[in-house]
Design an enzyme around this catalytic site. Sequence first.
Site, mmCIF file in Angstrom:
data_model
loop_
_atom_site.group_PDB
_atom_site.id
_atom_site.type_symbol
_atom_site.label_atom_id
_atom_site.label_comp_id
_atom_site.label_asym_id
_atom_site.label_seq_id
_atom_site.Cartn_x
_atom_site.Cartn_y
_atom_site.Cartn_z
ATOM 1 N N ASP A 8 -10.008 -5.474 -4.912
ATOM 2 C CA ASP A 8 -10.902 -6.462 -5.511
ATOM 3 C C ASP A 8 -10.378 -6.911 -6.876
ATOM 4 O O ASP A 8 -9.702 -6.139 -7.563
ATOM 5 C CB ASP A 8 -12.299 -5.834 -5.662
ATOM 6 C CG ASP A 8 -13.372 -6.886 -5.877
ATOM 7 O OD1 ASP A 8 -13.101 -8.091 -5.683
ATOM 8 O OD2 ASP A 8 -14.491 -6.501 -6.263
ATOM 9 N N ARG A 21 -7.701 -19.324 -8.137
ATOM 10 C CA ARG A 21 -7.970 -18.124 -7.328
ATOM 11 C C ARG A 21 -6.855 -17.905 -6.307
ATOM 12 O O ARG A 21 -6.467 -16.778 -6.021
ATOM 13 C CB ARG A 21 -9.317 -18.267 -6.615
ATOM 14 C CG ARG A 21 -10.510 -18.278 -7.559
ATOM 15 C CD ARG A 21 -11.820 -18.441 -6.777
ATOM 16 N NE ARG A 21 -12.026 -17.359 -5.823
ATOM 17 C CZ ARG A 21 -12.495 -16.153 -6.140
ATOM 18 N NH1 ARG A 21 -12.836 -15.884 -7.385
ATOM 19 N NH2 ARG A 21 -12.650 -15.232 -5.220
ATOM 20 N N HIS A 25 -4.698 -14.558 -5.432
ATOM 21 C CA HIS A 25 -4.473 -13.915 -4.132
ATOM 22 C C HIS A 25 -2.976 -13.731 -3.869
ATOM 23 O O HIS A 25 -2.558 -12.733 -3.286
ATOM 24 C CB HIS A 25 -5.119 -14.723 -3.008
ATOM 25 C CG HIS A 25 -6.623 -14.719 -3.065
ATOM 26 N ND1 HIS A 25 -7.354 -13.560 -3.243
ATOM 27 C CD2 HIS A 25 -7.541 -15.721 -2.984
ATOM 28 C CE1 HIS A 25 -8.661 -13.852 -3.256
ATOM 29 N NE2 HIS A 25 -8.794 -15.152 -3.116
ATOM 30 N N ARG A 59 -16.914 -17.517 2.121
ATOM 31 C CA ARG A 59 -16.242 -18.138 0.955
ATOM 32 C C ARG A 59 -15.932 -19.608 1.261
ATOM 33 O O ARG A 59 -15.922 -20.017 2.425
ATOM 34 C CB ARG A 59 -14.951 -17.383 0.646
ATOM 35 C CG ARG A 59 -15.242 -15.994 0.148
ATOM 36 C CD ARG A 59 -14.029 -15.321 -0.397
ATOM 37 N NE ARG A 59 -14.436 -14.039 -0.963
ATOM 38 C CZ ARG A 59 -13.819 -13.394 -1.926
ATOM 39 N NH1 ARG A 59 -12.722 -13.880 -2.448
ATOM 40 N NH2 ARG A 59 -14.277 -12.255 -2.382
ATOM 41 N N LEU A 119 4.773 5.780 7.808
ATOM 42 C CA LEU A 119 3.473 5.360 7.246
ATOM 43 C C LEU A 119 2.784 4.462 8.257
ATOM 44 O O LEU A 119 3.400 3.576 8.847
ATOM 45 C CB LEU A 119 3.681 4.573 5.939
ATOM 46 C CG LEU A 119 2.422 3.947 5.320
ATOM 47 C CD1 LEU A 119 1.515 5.025 4.724
ATOM 48 C CD2 LEU A 119 2.785 2.938 4.221
ATOM 49 N N LEU A 177 -19.215 0.097 -1.590
ATOM 50 C CA LEU A 177 -18.318 0.226 -0.431
ATOM 51 C C LEU A 177 -18.120 -1.077 0.320
ATOM 52 O O LEU A 177 -17.148 -1.230 1.065
ATOM 53 C CB LEU A 177 -18.852 1.286 0.544
ATOM 54 C CG LEU A 177 -18.945 2.710 -0.007
ATOM 55 C CD1 LEU A 177 -19.460 3.664 1.060
ATOM 56 C CD2 LEU A 177 -17.582 3.184 -0.504
HETATM 57 C C1 FPP Z 1 -10.614 -9.679 -3.601
HETATM 58 O O1 FPP Z 1 -10.441 -10.489 -4.706
HETATM 59 C C2 FPP Z 1 -9.600 -9.769 -2.571
HETATM 60 C C3 FPP Z 1 -9.758 -10.351 -1.341
HETATM 61 C C4 FPP Z 1 -10.921 -11.086 -0.887
HETATM 62 C C5 FPP Z 1 -8.737 -10.268 -0.325
HETATM 63 C C6 FPP Z 1 -7.564 -9.392 -0.594
HETATM 64 C C7 FPP Z 1 -6.377 -10.187 -0.297
HETATM 65 C C8 FPP Z 1 -5.167 -9.988 -0.841
HETATM 66 C C9 FPP Z 1 -4.865 -8.865 -1.758
HETATM 67 C C10 FPP Z 1 -4.081 -10.936 -0.579
HETATM 68 C C11 FPP Z 1 -3.387 -10.835 0.702
HETATM 69 C C12 FPP Z 1 -3.397 -9.532 1.373
HETATM 70 C C13 FPP Z 1 -2.382 -9.055 2.101
HETATM 71 C C14 FPP Z 1 -2.552 -7.820 2.921
HETATM 72 C C15 FPP Z 1 -1.074 -9.731 2.146
HETATM 73 P P1 FPP Z 1 -11.664 -11.428 -5.072
HETATM 74 O O2 FPP Z 1 -11.315 -12.808 -4.631
HETATM 75 O O3 FPP Z 1 -12.923 -10.894 -4.505
HETATM 76 O O4 FPP Z 1 -11.656 -11.306 -6.631
HETATM 77 P P2 FPP Z 1 -12.927 -11.523 -7.595
HETATM 78 O O5 FPP Z 1 -13.934 -10.464 -7.229
HETATM 79 O O6 FPP Z 1 -12.350 -11.321 -8.945
HETATM 80 O O7 FPP Z 1 -13.418 -12.915 -7.348
#
Ligand code: FPP
Length: 233
Positions: A8, A21, A25, A59, A119, A177
């Site tokens: 997160d 954003r 990512h 989203r 792994l 969680l």
């Molecule tokens: C949370 O950040 C993250 C996600 C919703 C998705 C996780 C995705 C990645 C790490 C990128 C791609 C993944 C892989 C496996 C290649 P958020 O958008 O909720 O952040 P915020 O809470 O600060 O808005």
Amino acid sequence: MHVGIIMDGNGRWATQRGLTRAQGHRRGAQAVRDVVRAATREAVDILTLYAFSSDNWSRPADEVRHLMRLLKRHLISETAECADNGVQVSVIGRRDRLDRGLLQTIANTEAATERGSSLQLRLAIDYSGREAIERAASIHAAHPDKAFSSCLAEAIHSPGEITPVDLLIRTGGERRLSDFLLWESAYAELLFTDTYWPDFDEPALLAALAEFQRRERRFGGVPGLTLPEAGTG
Ligand code: FPP
């Protein structure tokens, strides 16, 4: 050991820097690569990453599209290195709402890495822990002789057996969680860090593993004794 991570904070990491954003990512995907590499060098047998929750469909459409494209690109670009380094990649969650291109990529990556034994990397995509339990319960009702954990594995397309989570890490400062690995985390040690996911790197993973080593796990028993592992039926 089985480590689960709720990644997160990509959005907040980007906003803090005046970036989009989507850029957050992208940096998050780089962190995934670093952490997977680090995990192969540590005593981690299974790493389950929460890449896209079933609730993430709510989203904005642009962000969902970007995340799906990123997942697909990342799977394509990392498959060869995973195969070379013994990383078995699989995707857990629902498959019926993913687009055909992504499904094809998942199938290719899973096939190319299926022999990996150093792994087991599981990416949770369109995953909901509650829904997984519900689906496992329906499978179990139809096949009462089957162990519940096998029904759960089938429900989420997890290869092999379902194994309990030992350490559950959540980055980004929240302490919840969010519907991740609910059944598997019954006795997981929980570790919450304020670090945003794009900043979570090898030293951060090592610190988390060291913290885990300091925890005393009792599994509801008394010190020095443990119950049989969950997930055996
Ligand atoms: C949370 O950040 C993250 C996600 C919703 C998705 C996780 C995705 C990645 C790490 C990128 C791609 C993944 C892989 C496996 C290649 P958020 O958008 O909720 O952040 P915020 O809470 O600060 O808005």
